[in-house]
Design a protein around this motif. Structure first.
Motif, PDB file in Angstrom:
ATOM      1  N   ARG A  99       0.846  -1.210   0.000  1.00 48.22           N
ATOM      2  CA  ARG A  99       0.000   0.000   0.000  1.00 48.22           C
ATOM      3  C   ARG A  99       0.875   1.252   0.000  1.00 48.22           C
ATOM      4  N   HIS A 100       1.926   1.234   0.814  1.00 50.45           N
ATOM      5  CA  HIS A 100       2.816   2.389   0.873  1.00 50.45           C
ATOM      6  C   HIS A 100       3.465   2.637  -0.491  1.00 50.45           C
ATOM      7  N   VAL A 101       3.990   1.583  -1.104  1.00 53.87           N
ATOM      8  CA  VAL A 101       4.703   1.700  -2.374  1.00 53.87           C
ATOM      9  C   VAL A 101       3.775   2.192  -3.479  1.00 53.87           C
ATOM     10  N   ARG A 102       2.503   1.829  -3.411  1.00 57.58           N
ATOM     11  CA  ARG A 102       1.560   2.184  -4.477  1.00 57.58           C
ATOM     12  C   ARG A 102       0.863   3.520  -4.248  1.00 57.58           C
ATOM     13  N   GLU A 103       0.690   3.939  -2.987  1.00 56.99           N
ATOM     14  CA  GLU A 103      -0.123   5.124  -2.721  1.00 56.99           C
ATOM     15  C   GLU A 103       0.618   6.182  -1.919  1.00 56.99           C
ATOM     16  N   GLU A 104       0.909   5.885  -0.680  1.00 58.19           N
ATOM     17  CA  GLU A 104       1.475   6.843   0.257  1.00 58.19           C
ATOM     18  C   GLU A 104       2.864   7.321  -0.178  1.00 58.19           C
ATOM     19  N   GLY A 105       3.724   6.397  -0.575  1.00 57.79           N
ATOM     20  CA  GLY A 105       5.085   6.749  -0.972  1.00 57.79           C
ATOM     21  C   GLY A 105       5.144   7.667  -2.175  1.00 57.79           C
ATOM     22  N   PRO A 106       4.462   7.319  -3.277  1.00 57.10           N
ATOM     23  CA  PRO A 106       4.474   8.226  -4.426  1.00 57.10           C
ATOM     24  C   PRO A 106       3.897   9.603  -4.104  1.00 57.10           C
ATOM     25  N   ALA A 107       2.909   9.666  -3.215  1.00 57.05           N
ATOM     26  CA  ALA A 107       2.363  10.971  -2.812  1.00 57.05           C
ATOM     27  C   ALA A 107       3.424  11.784  -2.070  1.00 57.05           C
ATOM     28  N   ALA A 108       4.218  11.120  -1.216  1.00 60.65           N
ATOM     29  CA  ALA A 108       5.302  11.814  -0.508  1.00 60.65           C
ATOM     30  C   ALA A 108       6.349  12.308  -1.493  1.00 60.65           C
ATOM     31  N   VAL A 109       6.687  11.485  -2.477  1.00 65.08           N
ATOM     32  CA  VAL A 109       7.661  11.885  -3.491  1.00 65.08           C
ATOM     33  C   VAL A 109       7.146  13.101  -4.260  1.00 65.08           C
ATOM     34  N   ARG A 110       5.861  13.098  -4.621  1.00 61.28           N
ATOM     35  CA  ARG A 110       5.275  14.250  -5.318  1.00 61.28           C
ATOM     36  C   ARG A 110       5.324  15.497  -4.440  1.00 61.28           C
ATOM     37  N   GLU A 111       5.035  15.333  -3.147  1.00 59.95           N
ATOM     38  CA  GLU A 111       5.056  16.470  -2.220  1.00 59.95           C
ATOM     39  C   GLU A 111       6.467  17.047  -2.099  1.00 59.95           C
ATOM     40  N   ILE A 112       7.454  16.203  -2.036  1.00 59.61           N
ATOM     41  CA  ILE A 112       8.847  16.673  -1.985  1.00 59.61           C
ATOM     42  C   ILE A 112       9.170  17.439  -3.267  1.00 59.61           C
ATOM     43  N   GLY A 113       8.776  16.890  -4.401  1.00 59.12           N
ATOM     44  CA  GLY A 113       9.012  17.557  -5.680  1.00 59.12           C
ATOM     45  C   GLY A 113       8.307  18.898  -5.780  1.00 59.12           C
ATOM     46  N   ARG A 114       7.145  19.002  -5.164  1.00 56.34           N
ATOM     47  CA  ARG A 114       6.358  20.231  -5.204  1.00 56.34           C
ATOM     48  C   ARG A 114       6.898  21.288  -4.246  1.00 56.34           C
ATOM     49  N   THR A 115       7.400  20.869  -3.093  1.00 52.33           N
ATOM     50  CA  THR A 115       7.745  21.834  -2.038  1.00 52.33           C
ATOM     51  C   THR A 115       9.239  22.126  -1.902  1.00 52.33           C
ATOM     52  N   CYS A 116      10.097  21.305  -2.481  1.00 51.68           N
ATOM     53  CA  CYS A 116      11.547  21.504  -2.336  1.00 51.68           C
ATOM     54  C   CYS A 116      12.161  21.890  -3.673  1.00 51.68           C
ATOM     55  N   SER A 117      13.064  22.838  -3.652  1.00 43.65           N
ATOM     56  CA  SER A 117      13.793  23.202  -4.864  1.00 43.65           C
ATOM     57  C   SER A 117      14.660  22.027  -5.297  1.00 43.65           C
ATOM     58  N   ALA A 118      15.096  22.057  -6.536  1.00 47.85           N
ATOM     59  CA  ALA A 118      15.975  21.004  -7.043  1.00 47.85           C
ATOM     60  C   ALA A 118      17.252  20.930  -6.217  1.00 47.85           C
ATOM     61  N   ASP A 119      17.794  22.082  -5.844  1.00 45.27           N
ATOM     62  CA  ASP A 119      19.014  22.088  -5.024  1.00 45.27           C
ATOM     63  C   ASP A 119      18.759  21.451  -3.670  1.00 45.27           C
ATOM     64  N   ARG A 120      17.617  21.769  -3.054  1.00 42.89           N
ATOM     65  CA  ARG A 120      17.296  21.198  -1.739  1.00 42.89           C
ATOM     66  C   ARG A 120      17.057  19.690  -1.857  1.00 42.89           C
ATOM     67  N   GLN A 121      16.395  19.262  -2.926  1.00 42.95           N
ATOM     68  CA  GLN A 121      16.177  17.826  -3.140  1.00 42.95           C
ATOM     69  C   GLN A 121      17.509  17.099  -3.279  1.00 42.95           C
ATOM     70  N   ALA A 122      18.457  17.706  -4.002  1.00 39.36           N
ATOM     71  CA  ALA A 122      19.784  17.098  -4.169  1.00 39.36           C
ATOM     72  C   ALA A 122      20.504  17.042  -2.829  1.00 39.36           C
ATOM     73  N   GLU A 123      20.406  18.112  -2.048  1.00 38.84           N
ATOM     74  CA  GLU A 123      21.047  18.153  -0.730  1.00 38.84           C
ATOM     75  C   GLU A 123      20.459  17.086   0.197  1.00 38.84           C
ATOM     76  N   LEU A 124      19.135  16.993   0.239  1.00 39.95           N
ATOM     77  CA  LEU A 124      18.474  15.996   1.090  1.00 39.95           C
ATOM     78  C   LEU A 124      18.827  14.579   0.647  1.00 39.95           C
ATOM     79  N   GLY A 125      18.874  14.358  -0.643  1.00 39.16           N
ATOM     80  CA  GLY A 125      19.235  13.033  -1.151  1.00 39.16           C
ATOM     81  C   GLY A 125      20.642  12.639  -0.749  1.00 39.16           C
ATOM     82  N   ARG A 126      21.575  13.579  -0.867  1.00 39.18           N
ATOM     83  CA  ARG A 126      22.966  13.298  -0.451  1.00 39.18           C
ATOM     84  C   ARG A 126      23.021  12.997   1.043  1.00 39.18           C
TER      85      ARG A 126
END
Length: 173
Positions: A99-126
């Motif tokens: 359920r997480h992989v199909r619903e909750e997780g992709p929604a979190a990924v979309r939220e990160i993409g919507r709310t974090c700049s590309a630089d911040r996403q790269a920093e958080l990923g590192r």
């Protein structure tokens, strides 16, 4: 995802986690191997799920599928592979992860993409990847005096808490 995202971008890291969790669930659903091998694979799923949860939890509401999976992981870590409850708990964990992989997780990924700049996403990923790399060598403070360091992240009772503590500890260097 845009073409400029790197392999260390947080959304890329989390999406990769989702694929690995899905693969592990499929392997467990096949039901092959001895009970001990299934327990080892379940422990691997738990370790991957804890690593993933620590990175993704800040972007979730806390009452969803990862919370259910956490409850089941804690019950499962105390169940032996020969016990009847092992397969029941494992089945529940697999359903929560799916359920997480199909619903909750992709929604979190979309939220990160919507709310974090590309630089911040790269920093958080590192940061996530650095923490994961360092975690196996970090002793849990409650165990440092009682358990050899090599055994501190070994699966078993308390594994979920030990792994979370190690992943949340600041990476050195």
């Amino acid at each position: 995802m845009n073409g400029n995202q790197s392999a260390t971008d947080l959304t890329t890291v989390l999406a990769g986690d989702h694929r690995e969790l899905d693969r592990l669930c499929t392997e467990l659903e096949l039901g092959q191997g001895s009970p001990e091998n299934r327990k080892d694979l379940a422990d691997h799923l738990i370790a991957e799920l804890v690593r993933h949860s620590v990175a993704e939890e800040p972007y979730l509401d806390g009452d969803g599928d990862l919370a259910e999976a956490d409850r089941l992981m804690r019950q499962l870590e105390g169940a032996g592979p020969q016990e009847t409850r092992f397969e029941r708990l494992l089945g529940g964990l697999i359903r929560a992860v799916r359920r997480h992989v199909r619903e909750e997780g992709p929604a979190a990924v979309r939220e990160i993409g919507r709310t974090c700049s590309a630089d911040r996403q790269a920093e958080l990923g590192r940061e996530v990847l650095e923490t994961r790399e360092a975690a196996p060598t970090l002793p849990h403070p409650d165990l440092a005096d009682r358990v050899p360091q090599a055994d501190q992240l070994w699966p078993g009772p308390g594994f979920v808490d030990r792994a979370r503590a190690a992943l949340r500890a600041p990476a050195s260097g």
